[in-house]
Each structure stands twice: as structure tokens, then as C-alpha cells.
Write an enzyme that holds these catalytic residues in place. Structure first.
Site, PDB file in Angstrom:
ATOM      1  N   SER A 102      59.113  17.128  47.598  1.00  0.00           N
ATOM      2  CA  SER A 102      59.014  15.679  46.666  1.00  0.00           C
ATOM      3  C   SER A 102      57.902  14.900  46.480  1.00  0.00           C
ATOM      4  O   SER A 102      57.722  14.090  45.592  1.00  0.00           O
ATOM      5  CB  SER A 102      60.051  14.919  47.150  1.00  0.00           C
ATOM      6  OG  SER A 102      61.288  15.227  46.638  1.00  0.00           O
ATOM      7  N   GLN A 167      72.977  27.827  51.714  1.00  0.00           N
ATOM      8  CA  GLN A 167      73.212  28.797  52.300  1.00  0.00           C
ATOM      9  C   GLN A 167      72.700  29.836  51.210  1.00  0.00           C
ATOM     10  O   GLN A 167      71.983  30.852  51.512  1.00  0.00           O
ATOM     11  CB  GLN A 167      74.320  29.430  53.137  1.00  0.00           C
ATOM     12  CG  GLN A 167      73.955  30.676  53.927  1.00  0.00           C
ATOM     13  CD  GLN A 167      73.021  30.230  55.038  1.00  0.00           C
ATOM     14  OE1 GLN A 167      73.160  29.208  55.756  1.00  0.00           O
ATOM     15  NE2 GLN A 167      72.009  30.885  55.324  1.00  0.00           N
ATOM     16  N   TYR A 201      68.581   8.034  46.003  1.00  0.00           N
ATOM     17  CA  TYR A 201      67.517   8.878  45.588  1.00  0.00           C
ATOM     18  C   TYR A 201      68.543  10.176  44.801  1.00  0.00           C
ATOM     19  O   TYR A 201      69.500  10.704  45.285  1.00  0.00           O
ATOM     20  CB  TYR A 201      66.963   9.374  46.934  1.00  0.00           C
ATOM     21  CG  TYR A 201      65.947  10.507  46.608  1.00  0.00           C
ATOM     22  CD1 TYR A 201      64.666   9.512  46.476  1.00  0.00           C
ATOM     23  CD2 TYR A 201      65.892  11.711  46.611  1.00  0.00           C
ATOM     24  CE1 TYR A 201      63.272  10.449  46.645  1.00  0.00           C
ATOM     25  CE2 TYR A 201      64.640  12.501  46.585  1.00  0.00           C
ATOM     26  CZ  TYR A 201      63.450  11.813  46.432  1.00  0.00           C
ATOM     27  OH  TYR A 201      62.189  12.389  46.459  1.00  0.00           O
ATOM     28  N   SER A 202      67.691  10.603  43.520  1.00  0.00           N
ATOM     29  CA  SER A 202      68.230  11.568  42.731  1.00  0.00           C
ATOM     30  C   SER A 202      67.280  12.411  42.331  1.00  0.00           C
ATOM     31  O   SER A 202      66.758  11.972  41.328  1.00  0.00           O
ATOM     32  CB  SER A 202      69.253  11.065  41.712  1.00  0.00           C
ATOM     33  OG  SER A 202      69.866  12.218  40.785  1.00  0.00           O
ATOM     34  N   ASN A 203      67.320  13.773  42.809  1.00  0.00           N
ATOM     35  CA  ASN A 203      66.465  14.783  42.098  1.00  0.00           C
ATOM     36  C   ASN A 203      66.736  15.126  40.540  1.00  0.00           C
ATOM     37  O   ASN A 203      65.656  15.418  40.003  1.00  0.00           O
ATOM     38  CB  ASN A 203      66.274  15.812  42.859  1.00  0.00           C
ATOM     39  CG  ASN A 203      65.958  15.496  44.412  1.00  0.00           C
ATOM     40  OD1 ASN A 203      64.779  15.649  44.673  1.00  0.00           O
ATOM     41  ND2 ASN A 203      66.515  15.461  45.429  1.00  0.00           N
ATOM     42  N   GLY A 343      57.752  14.598  51.515  1.00  0.00           N
ATOM     43  CA  GLY A 343      58.528  15.820  50.752  1.00  0.00           C
ATOM     44  C   GLY A 343      59.138  16.692  51.986  1.00  0.00           C
ATOM     45  O   GLY A 343      58.791  16.806  53.156  1.00  0.00           O
TER      46      GLY A 343
END
Length: 396
Positions: A102, A167, A201-203, A343
Site C-alpha cells: 500500500s 488461501q 480503509y478500502s483498497n 504497506g
């Protein structure tokens, strides 16, 4: 027990809010055998607190290797500890490159704000203006979400990383991920809150910011980062991979650990499209320091846009952290604020920050996720200690 929970992978793929030689010798001239000590140009008695932290990171904390690159008015230094490769026992090089997760976000936000300064993007315009019809479904509405809210994590949009199977990412690291598919994955779920009424927080917001850059310029976000930031600042160890799974140049292997007693799994090879504009980039300690220093000192943005970037809001973190537009601030134990980002992406955990008086620090570990809580704490302490250790003495 440390497990690869969904929340852990959210950090690992997209990042979470947390963070060379003396006399200015170039990093490219650093020796290849730097190991558990700074480069040879730095006297062994320097930075005892940093040495102790690095040693703890790679012993009791359980990490394979660690690095911290710092700079102040008197020069720069890189200290390393542990190994870059657990099979070959090769040391961590001072000029290592690594995935920055990030810490990609400040680069993306900088390009968007440059477009704002050029009059091509309006910060408080709805994202619908630039990506019509893209943000729709389950009460997510691009007509009500502004560009600013995407960059500051106040959009309320669901984070796509909450809905990837962790996974699958580790077991199939070379899989290509389409950005629009990742956005659709997020938008199949309801927002966390109405736009502008909270912080989370949102990617997903940064995937959309990357799409915005492409729509406005006609070029990918990576092309624009290279043209507008990497080339002008001569960041020779920084790149924006597309589908390339290899890290160019010298680099430590990246590892994950499934649980406390599991062996390390090598995850160096990764298709970075799983992160895209939210966290795909590769850089080095020296380049990250140079980039952030140039950013906060106005070399990349006009004053009005830099002011907007550094207009922060609290995030609820215990240390008083606050988030601007792709840039966060944290109070330092020695006084003042550090500006930067952290990050995390499969294989690497990083943090980087600078101060207005010229101090710079970037720290890296090559284990993530599956790290201990102690590693999280000590990596952040390493960056803070580096910034405080580099603080000019009174009267200098």
C-alpha cells in the site's frame, strides 16, 4: 496462534495503516555482504537502538530478514539484519528492492492530484463523472461518492480484499486478476457507511482511482506514475509491474507463515494484479525516501493540491494517526509529525515516512503475513527510531 485470517490478508495484500552510506554515498555502491550491520561507510558504533531492533526482528520476532534505510542532513545509511534467502542463507543487501504494497497509494494519489492541478479532474466531483455506471449496486452509488472520498477512505465502499479467499492467493500466486472483476467483487456487498460519514480503509477506492487515471489520460496508472514521478525523480529501483511476477534487481525472497509453528513458504513470485493500483509497486529504501521527501517538499504537487493531500482526518488509531489523500501522519516520540504510508503484500511488510526537516526512513521485513505481533510493533518502532535518531541536534 498466528493464522492467515481474512483480516490478516486484507493487510497483506493491500496494506493497513501502521509505516546510502554516510556522507551521501550512493546506495548502488553499497557492499553486497551487508548483514546484521550497516554499510561499511557507517561506523559500527552508530545507531545502537536501530541495531538492537533489527536484531530482535530477525531473532525473537521470528523474521528472516530486515532492512532500514535512513537519511538526514549528515548523510544516509542502510542497516540490515538476517537473511534474504532462508535456504541459501544469503544476507540482505543494502540496495534491495521489494514489494511495497500500500505504499503504492501515495504514488497513485499524487498522479490524481496532479490531474486536479491541471484542471482535468475535480476533487469534489462524483466518481460517476469519470467512470459512468461503474460504481453501482447494493446501495453503492458513484453519483454520491467523490474523488476525494476515494483517496481518503471516506467513501464507505466495501474492500474487495474482504471477499477474496486468502488461501487462493497463496496457493495460486501467479493468477491474473482483472481490476473490474475485483471492483465488482466489492460492489456485490453493501457499503460500510454513507459516503463522507465515516472512515474505513478500502483498497477498492484505489482500484477506482487507477481506473480514473486511465480514463482521463488514456494511459494506465503505471504509465502515468512512471512518466510523472519515477522518471523526474530518477527512481531507478522503482517500478510498476503489470503481470510480471518477478522482482527486478537484487531483492530478498518474500515469505508467509500459515501459523505460528508452520515453516516459511516462499511467495516471492506473485502476479501483482491482485493488488493493482492499491498496492502493486516495487521500490527500495532509498527510492521511497527520495519520493516522500520530494512529495512533502512540493516537488511533485502544486501548493493547493499538496495542502489538500495533507488535510487529514483521524483514523481512530491509538497512536494519533490521521489520513489525508493517500498520505498519513503519525506523531513521533521525539516530537513533530512523520508523513508517509505503510504497506503489506504477500511476502513483504514495509513502512516509510519523512519529516519536514529532511529526516527520512524506510523499513522492510520479508515475512508477511503470518508475522508475530512483536514484528508488527518492532517494524514500526524501527521507522520511528530511525527518524528520531536522525533528528538534527539543537543548534545544528
Amino acid at each position: 496462534m498466528i493464522t492467515l485470517k481474512q483480516t490478516t490478508y486484507k493487510r497483506a495484500l493491500g496494506g493497513l495503516l501502521v509505516l546510502a552510506a554516510v556522507a551521501d554515498v550512493a546506495l548502488g555502491a553499497q557492499p553486497d555482504d551487508a548483514h546484521a550491520r550497516p554499510n561499511t561507510a557507517a561506523p559500527s558504533a552508530e545507531y545502537p537502538q536501530l541495531r538492537a531492533l533489527l536484531q530482535r526482528l530477525t531473532t525473537t520476532d521470528g523474521g528472516p530478514g530486515a532492512l532500514v534505510a535512513l537519511r538526514n542532513r549528515s548523510g544516509r545509511a542502510v542497516l540490515t539484519s538476517g537473511v534474504a534467502d532462508v535456504r541459501r542463507h544469503t544476507p540482505v543487501r543494502a540496495d534491495s528492492r521489494f514489494r511495497i504494497g500500500s505504499m503504492t497509494k501515495p504514488f497513485v494519489a499524487t498522479v490524481v492530484l496532479q490531474l486536479v492541478g491541471e484542471g482535468r479532474v475535480v476533487l469534489d466531483a462524483p466518481i460517476e463523472r469519470y467512470l459512468p455506471g461503474v460504481v453501482r449496486g447494493h446501495d453503492n452509488d458513484g453519483r454520491k461518492i467523490t474523488v476525494r472520498q476515494l483517496l481518503q477512505h471516506t467513501s464507505g465502499l466495501p474492500d474487495y480484499l474482504d471477499y477474496l479467499k486468502p488461501q487462493d492467493v497463496v496457493d495460486k500466486p501467479l493468477t491474473h486478476h482483472n481490476t473490474r472483476d475485483l471492483v465488482r467483487l466489492a460492489l456485490a456487498h453493501r457499503p460500510s457507511f454513507a459516503p463522507g460519514t465515516g472512515w474505513r480503509y478500502s483498497n477498492t477506492g484505489y482500484l477506482l482511482a487507477g481506473m480514473l487515471i486511465e480514463r482521463v489520460t488514456g494511459h494506465t496508472y503505471g504509465h502515468e506514475i512512471h512518466r510523472r514521478i519515477i522518471e523526474p525523480l530518477h527512481l531507478r529501483q522503482t517500478s510498476v509491474p503489470v503481470d510480471a511476477s518477478k522482482i527486478p534487481g537484487p531483492h530478498p525472497r518474500g515469505y508467509v507463515r500459515k501459523d505460528k509453528d508452520a515453516p516459511l513458504k516462499d511467495t516471492t513470485a506473485l502476479n501483482p494484479t491482485v493488488a493493482g493500483a492499491s498496492g502493486a509497486m516495487i521500490s527500495s529504501g532509498a527510492d521511497m525516501n527520495r519520493f516522500l521527501d520530494a512529495l512533502v517538499h512540493g516537488q511533485l504537487l502544486r501548493p493547493a493540491q499538496l495542502q489538500q493531500m495533507m488535510k487529514t482526518r483521524p483514523t481512530g488509531s491509538l497512536d494519533g494517526g490521521a489520513y489525508g489523500l493517500g498520505l498519513e501522519s503519525h506523531p513521533l516520540p521525539c516530537g513533530g509529525l512523520a508523513w508517509g504510508h505503510d504497506g503489506g503484500i504477500v511476502g513483504y511488510q514495509t513502512t516509510s515516512a519523512v519529516t519536514f526537516d529532511g529526516r527520512q526512513a524506510t523499513a522492510m521485513m520479508n515475512l508477511y503475513p503470518g508475522e508475530t505481533d512483536a514484528q508488527d510493533k518492532d517494524l514500526n518502532a524501527t521507522a520511528r527510531t530511525a527518524l528520531c535518531a536522525a533528528r538534527p541536534s539543537p543548534g545544528r
